[in-house]
Design a protein around this motif. Structure first.
Motif, mmCIF file in Angstrom:
data_model
loop_
_atom_site.group_PDB
_atom_site.id
_atom_site.type_symbol
_atom_site.label_atom_id
_atom_site.label_comp_id
_atom_site.label_asym_id
_atom_site.label_seq_id
_atom_site.Cartn_x
_atom_site.Cartn_y
_atom_site.Cartn_z
ATOM 1 N N ALA A 178 0.816 -1.217 0.000
ATOM 2 C CA ALA A 178 0.000 0.000 0.000
ATOM 3 C C ALA A 178 0.843 1.257 0.000
ATOM 4 C CB ALA A 178 -0.916 0.002 1.228
ATOM 5 N N ALA A 179 2.099 1.143 0.433
ATOM 6 C CA ALA A 179 2.970 2.318 0.488
ATOM 7 C C ALA A 179 4.408 1.821 0.382
ATOM 8 C CB ALA A 179 2.766 3.068 1.793
ATOM 9 N N ASP A 180 5.303 2.724 0.040
ATOM 10 C CA ASP A 180 6.708 2.337 -0.062
ATOM 11 C C ASP A 180 7.347 2.324 1.317
ATOM 12 O OD1 ASP A 180 7.024 4.168 -3.134
ATOM 13 O OD2 ASP A 180 6.877 1.992 -2.818
ATOM 14 N N PRO A 181 8.300 1.401 1.537
ATOM 15 C CA PRO A 181 9.026 1.431 2.812
ATOM 16 C C PRO A 181 9.745 2.761 2.973
ATOM 17 C CG PRO A 181 9.522 -0.572 1.604
ATOM 18 C CD PRO A 181 8.737 0.303 0.679
ATOM 19 N N ARG A 182 9.809 3.221 4.199
ATOM 20 C CA ARG A 182 10.416 4.528 4.442
ATOM 21 C C ARG A 182 11.884 4.408 4.804
ATOM 22 N NH1 ARG A 182 6.165 7.722 8.118
ATOM 23 N NH2 ARG A 182 5.356 5.677 8.659
ATOM 24 N N GLY A 183 12.652 5.403 4.414
ATOM 25 C CA GLY A 183 14.069 5.457 4.772
ATOM 26 C C GLY A 183 14.790 4.192 4.330
ATOM 27 N N ASP A 184 15.574 3.607 5.231
ATOM 28 C CA ASP A 184 16.339 2.407 4.913
ATOM 29 C C ASP A 184 15.587 1.133 5.268
ATOM 30 O OD1 ASP A 184 19.449 3.955 5.923
ATOM 31 O OD2 ASP A 184 18.548 3.707 3.923
ATOM 32 N N SER A 185 14.352 1.271 5.705
ATOM 33 C CA SER A 185 13.653 0.068 6.154
ATOM 34 C C SER A 185 13.364 -0.829 4.958
ATOM 35 C CB SER A 185 12.365 0.434 6.880
ATOM 36 O OG SER A 185 11.390 0.927 5.971
ATOM 37 N N ARG A 186 13.348 -2.106 5.203
ATOM 38 C CA ARG A 186 12.989 -3.050 4.151
ATOM 39 C C ARG A 186 12.254 -4.207 4.761
ATOM 40 N NH1 ARG A 186 19.238 -4.576 2.479
ATOM 41 N NH2 ARG A 186 19.500 -2.326 2.592
ATOM 42 N N SER A 187 11.694 -5.059 3.899
ATOM 43 C CA SER A 187 10.908 -6.175 4.431
ATOM 44 C C SER A 187 11.842 -7.138 5.162
ATOM 45 C CB SER A 187 10.192 -6.906 3.303
ATOM 46 O OG SER A 187 11.141 -7.612 2.515
ATOM 47 N N MET A 188 11.297 -7.835 6.151
ATOM 48 C CA MET A 188 12.102 -8.807 6.896
ATOM 49 C C MET A 188 12.580 -9.907 5.976
ATOM 50 S SD MET A 188 10.723 -9.201 10.705
ATOM 51 C CE MET A 188 10.185 -7.798 11.656
ATOM 52 N N GLY A 189 11.767 -10.230 4.975
ATOM 53 C CA GLY A 189 12.186 -11.238 4.014
ATOM 54 C C GLY A 189 13.474 -10.807 3.318
ATOM 55 N N GLN A 190 13.540 -9.543 2.902
ATOM 56 C CA GLN A 190 14.731 -9.047 2.215
ATOM 57 C C GLN A 190 15.912 -9.002 3.168
ATOM 58 O OE1 GLN A 190 14.816 -8.359 -1.235
ATOM 59 N NE2 GLN A 190 16.961 -8.565 -0.697
ATOM 60 N N ILE A 191 15.671 -8.611 4.417
ATOM 61 C CA ILE A 191 16.749 -8.569 5.414
ATOM 62 C C ILE A 191 17.350 -9.961 5.575
ATOM 63 C CG2 ILE A 191 17.315 -8.145 7.840
ATOM 64 C CD1 ILE A 191 15.051 -6.038 7.849
#
Lengths: 815, 229
Positions: free
Chosen positions: A430-443
């Motif tokens: 619904a919205a883009d991740p903010r700042g440096d945050s990313r999905s836990m899957g990507q982490i």
């Protein structure tokens, strides 16, 4: 849930026990209301406190926390002695007629085979008697004293109304009111549903609590039928998805047992965990386990998994074979014990706030200080990400190196989510991740990729499990959903998605990350994304929507639905058919196995996941007994309970060295139960940061009865201190008619309740309720007994407030 | 076609979805609240310029049976609003009625109303609804989510409600629904009534006599009632 949310509207009697359904499943609760409005169903709520669920139920029965087996045992006794059970169903679909080993016994609260040193049962005396062909001997007349039916009767004959009332605090009038209403569903055209949640699971007898509902539903013919079932209300933190994909220590995805050290090869594993049956009329679906295990390994290790290397089986972590209650138990119960002893170097904590949500929080917070490193992925700072700043801990003395990865919010990524009815649906970004945050899957993908790189460059002990992974570069929910469904890795359909269970092979030509989802992402469509309300006429009768999301297994909504029809395939109740045999095939829901009705050639028993396909009134699968038995919670206000001399569950898991108040300890005479809220999510670290939610539920309180408040000189709104043998917590008093004292064994036992959503990282609202609770676990699951421990309560004086001032909560005055 | 809400409190589970969704839609900030000394979950304790809707809780015991009633309170959008009568005497067209829906709307012009004027408007309201923003002086209350209704959507509280407590639609349909539900609810609660259905566009169905709800009695009187035995 064995049934669906919508199916609840089909019930005649909804028993909500060990659950606060309206508060924790506010949207799905509408189906309970529909049962009431559209079908005239009775809604019964049995729970320690009167909650928002009770307000919408027909009546509420207060019950002392931790006495549900006594309550349900009384119901089983009632159903058996008044002969309210559904005879045809019990005879044809359960193991009532099975003969048990004559050496099986139950004495003074303990079953035969118990080893007090290891706290493990030797189950050899629990087994069934078999004939020379290996089939279990039966007595169809149900009169043999060693048959399951007679053993069941004998076991629950002790659960008389007087004994149940004395220990639960429920009046005999209320007991009968519930038993009569619920037992009335033991006829073919009436059904009853049991909704339960953490009020049942969070006890040292948690799994046995649930077993009582299995027994009742089988006796009354409510399993597999419309408006029936054994319905665990899951949801909130995607618990269904969590267990499906085995974010648990004891299983692999798809509920495959964890391989153990005494299963060195895949063949050993398959032999140990694949059940067998000699019955022609039993499907024994878990007989297919080797196919699912091989396909899982193939999905995990891809091209690196070959027949020659056992598909990479050697690269999977193995658990110890349990010789005692502690071996092979990698739950956080023992993880934290290792941490506290300094036996753990470091690790990661993902989307989990143990410093808030795990019992004996003071100990947990201290234990983390022994780690060399810890990394965490979170949306907000919470009591765990900032553990070295916990009240009472000096940050200068903590040497742990802590990393915090900024996770984006779930609305800032797309993916699937699984509801309690096993329906998997899709949510979009619904919205883009903010700042440096990313999905836990990507982490997670990034971390593992770096580890793989390091291993490849530097080598290391046992690098194969990582470097051989069939891994990813980018987190792509659609790709992962495809792999979860499964695909052909060989043969004429190589590369294509699997269409369902029948595609699976054990020869390495199929791969799937979670076999139960097979059929969800087919060669032609991602069915998780479907939102159509299309249904057939028969499906309309009970509310099945096959084109909305995708429900495992195989889009079957009602599990064990072969028990909803008689041996000729005709529904017990033709007005609410789940499946029906018509013109040589099944119509309605996806039948639980395509075989014809039981009376026809090739017909099968309904409970297809069990080796013999019959519902287990008596079962040998649990570690603490084939029948549920009442035991008191580890901390209890009584010193005996009247059903036997065994006060507590002999197998309950306890962390050695933890402080436990003795039974009936006069210093801590009040029962504490803890729970969640509608407005806050679990430990609250996410929802405390949402201003309009915190506005509605701002501070930690303790709900207590007027009687207790009067006894202690406490007024509404007073700051109070609760104390257990482990710790103290400050809260605002909420004095209410919704909590009542219990009359237990002729004397008054008080109960109080607290939410656990308020933590110190948000100042002024309170700190972990779990500083009071006890780290004692169910022996099957190690789930802690959050729902019952013993405390005392007093008004907080100014001096005490100073000591606890880091959690000072100042309530307010209404105008 | 004029619009009407029907609020069936016999279905309400006090999830606070309506309360939270309303202020989220309006973009209001949260109040700083505390756990108060009245033993209730109700928070904020009352309507205010940042909460157009507050779920009100009332609990009591009759003999041995506990009752916990929920009342998602907000403006009634009266068919002949006394607030408009009072306001017109101070600033004309500060309060207007939307001709299409009948919604009673407090406009920006309310900022010009004196403090005495505001107190008068508040007193004229039989339901104690109007509130004033202390900084901007705007007097405000539920606006029926008019911008949503005008494009064929339902108000935010109605959209959010999971149990069918909040209903919204053409007045004729809502009154018919209210009467139908009353007949059903009366089987379980013989003293159930509809509140003022002739004169309001927000018709509540309550399960107990109106004096047992905090809205219609002084708070202290209500708490006396709370210990009915």
């Amino acid at each position: 849930m064995t049934n669906s949310w919508i199916d609840i509207k089909n019930t005649d009697c909804c028993l909500i026990i060990g659950s606060n359904a309206a508060e924790h499943h506010p949207i799905c609760f509408k189906w309970v209301l529909k049962a009431k409005e559209e079908r005239g169903a009775q809604i019964i709520h049995v729970d320690p406190k009167f909650s928002r669920t009770s307000a919408r139920s027909d009546f509420h029965v207060p019950l002392r926390s931790g006495t549900d087996i006594a309550f349900m045992g009384g119901m089983i006794n009632y159903v058996l002695t008044k002969e309210k059970y559904f005879k045809e169903y019990v005879n044809d679909y359960t193991n009532a007629s099975y003969i048990v080993n004559s050496r099986f016994s139950f004495n003074n609260g303990v079953f035969s085979g118990f080893n007090p040193k290891t706290k493990i049962y030797d189950k050899s005396t629990w087994q069934f008697e078999k004939d020379e062909k290996g089939a279990v001997k039966r007595d169809p007349t149900l009169k043999n004293p060693n048959c399951v039916f007679q053993l069941l009767k004998k076991h629950y004959s002790r659960y008389t109304l007087d004994k149940v009332s004395a220990i639960t605090g429920v009046s005999t009038a209320n007991l009968l009111r519930v038993y009569e209403a619920y037992a009335a569903t033991g006829v073919r055209d009436k059904s009853g549903t049991i909704l339960y949640a953490l009020g049942w699971t969070q006890h040292t007898v948690g799994v046995q609590n649930i077993r009582t509902s299995g027994i009742i539903q089988l006796l009354l013919g409510n399993a597999g039928v419309a408006g029936g079932g054994v319905n665990a209300l899951r949801g909130e933190p995607n618990v269904q998805g969590t267990t499906d994909h085995a974010v648990l220590y004891n299983i692999l995805p798809g509920y495959l047992p964890l391989p153990r050290a005494n299963m060195p090869t895949l063949a050993d594993y398959n032999k140990a965990v694949t059940p067998k049956t000699v019955l022609a009329e039993s499907v024994n679906w878990w007989g297919n386990r080797p196919k699912y295990m091989t396909s899982f390994l193939k999905a995990y290790f891809g091209k690196n998994a070959t027949k020659e290397n056992d598909y990479g089986y050697a690269w999977l972590g193995k658990g110890d074979a349990p010789k005692s209650e502690r071996d092979g138990d990698y739950s956080f119960l023992y993880c934290y014990e290792k941490m506290a002893k300094g036996e753990m170097i470091g690790g990661s904590i993902w989307a989990h706030n143990p410093c808030q949500s795990i019992p004996n929080s003071n100990n947990i917070r201290k234990a983390l200080c022994n780690l060399e490193f810890m990394y965490s992925a979170e949306i907000h700072h919470n009591e765990t990400t900032d553990f070295w700043h916990s009240p009472g801990i000096n940050p200068k003395e903590v040497k742990t190196e802590v990393f915090l990865f900024p996770s984006c919010h779930r609305l800032e990524k797309e993916g699937s989510i699984s509801s309690s009815q096993r329906m998997i649906g899709w949510h979009y970004q619904a919205a883009d991740p903010r700042g440096d945050s990313r999905s836990m899957g990507q982490i997670m993908i990034d971390i593992v990729n770096r580890l793989i790189k390091l291993y490849k460059k530097e080598g290391g002990a046992f690098k194969e499990p990582l470097v051989n992974l069939n891994w990813y570069d980018k987190y792509d929910a659609n790709e992962i959903a495809r792999r979860i469904n499964g695909w052909f890795t060989g043969g004429p359909n190589k590369g294509k998605q699997l269409s369902g269970f029948n595609d699976f092979k054990d020869d390495g030509t199929t791969a799937s990350l979670m076999w139960l989802a097979a059929g969800s992402v087919t060669p032609t469509e991602n069915r998780l994304k479907k939102t159509s309300l299309k249904q057939t006429e028969v499906q309309k009768m009970t509310g099945i929507y096959p084109e909305y999301g995708w429900t495992w297994p195989m889009n079957r909504w009602i599990l064990y639905n072969r028990a909803s029809v008689d041996k000729n395939g005709q529904p017990w109740d033709p007005t609410r058919p789940i499946i029906k045999w018509e013109d040589g095939k099944w119509i309605g829901d996806v039948a639980d196995g395509g075989a014809p009705p039981l009376a026809m050639k090739g017909g099968k028993n309904p409970f297809i996941m069990l080796p013999d396909g019959l519902g287990q009134l008596y079962g040998t699968g649990l570690v603490d007994g084939p029948f549920p038995e009442h035991y008191e919670p580890t901390e209890t206000p009584v010193t005996n309970h009247g059903f036997s001399g065994q006060l507590r569950n002999p197998c309950a898991k306890i962390v050695p060295g933890d402080k436990i108040a003795p039974a009936g300890d006069s210093r801590y005479p009040i029962v504490l139960t803890t729970y969640s809220l509608t407005e806050h999510w679990c430990g609250g670290s996410e929802t405390r940061m949402v201003p309009s939610l915190l506005e509605a539920e701002p501070q930690l309180y303790v709900e207590m009865s007027h009687e207790l408040a009067k006894e202690k000189g406490i007024k509404n709104g007073d700051p109070v201190i609760l104390e257990s043998i482990r710790g103290q917590v400050e809260a605002v008093a909420m004095v209410t008619v919704r909590i009542v004292p219990f009359k237990v064994q002729g004397r008054t036992v008080h109960l109080v309740g607290m939410p656990f959503a308020f933590g110190w990282t948000k100042p002024g609202i309170g700190d972990a309720t779990n500083r009071l609770t006890l780290y004692t676990g169910d022996p099957n699951t190690s789930i802690p007994e959050y729902k019952a421990c013993m405390v005392n309560i007093r008004k907080a004086d100014k001096n005490a407030l100073k000591e606890l001032s880091y959690t000072e909560i100042k309530g307010g005055h209404h105008e | 076609m004029s619009k009407t809400f029907f609020i069936d409190t016999s279905r309400c589970t006090a999830c606070r979805g309506c309360q939270v969704a309303c202020k989220e839609w309006q973009g209001f900030e949260a109040n700083y609240t505390k756990q108060l000394d009245w033993g209730s979950h109700q928070n904020p304790p009352d309507l205010n310029h940042l909460n157009y809707k507050v779920v009100k809780f009332t609990e009591f015991k009759i003999k041995d049976r506990v009752f916990w009633n929920f009342f998602p309170d907000s403006c009634r959008h009266c068919t002949e609003p006394p607030c408009k009568l009072a306001a017109d005497g101070h600033v004309k067209d500060a309060v207007v009625i939307d001709p299409a829906t009948g919604a009673v709307i407090f406009t920006d012009k309310t900022k010009k109303i004196s403090e005495d004027g505001f107190l008068m408007i508040k007193e004229y309201c039989p339901y104690n609804i109007p509130r004033r923003d202390p900084e901007t002086k705007l007097i405000n209350k539920c606006d029926m989510c008019l911008e949503r209704v005008e494009v064929g959507q339902v108000p935010m509280c109605v959209k959010t409600c999971p149990t069918g407590t909040m209903n919204f639609g053409d007045r004729g349909k809502m009154i018919a629904l209210a009467r139908e539900r009353l007949a059903v609810v009366k089987e379980e609660f013989p003293e159930a009534t509809l509140l003022d259905e002739e004169s309001v566009r927000v018709i509540y169905l309550i399960t107990h006599p109106r004096k047992m709800y905090p809205h219609f009695a002084q708070l202290d009187e209500h708490r006396k009632n709370a210990s009915l035995a």
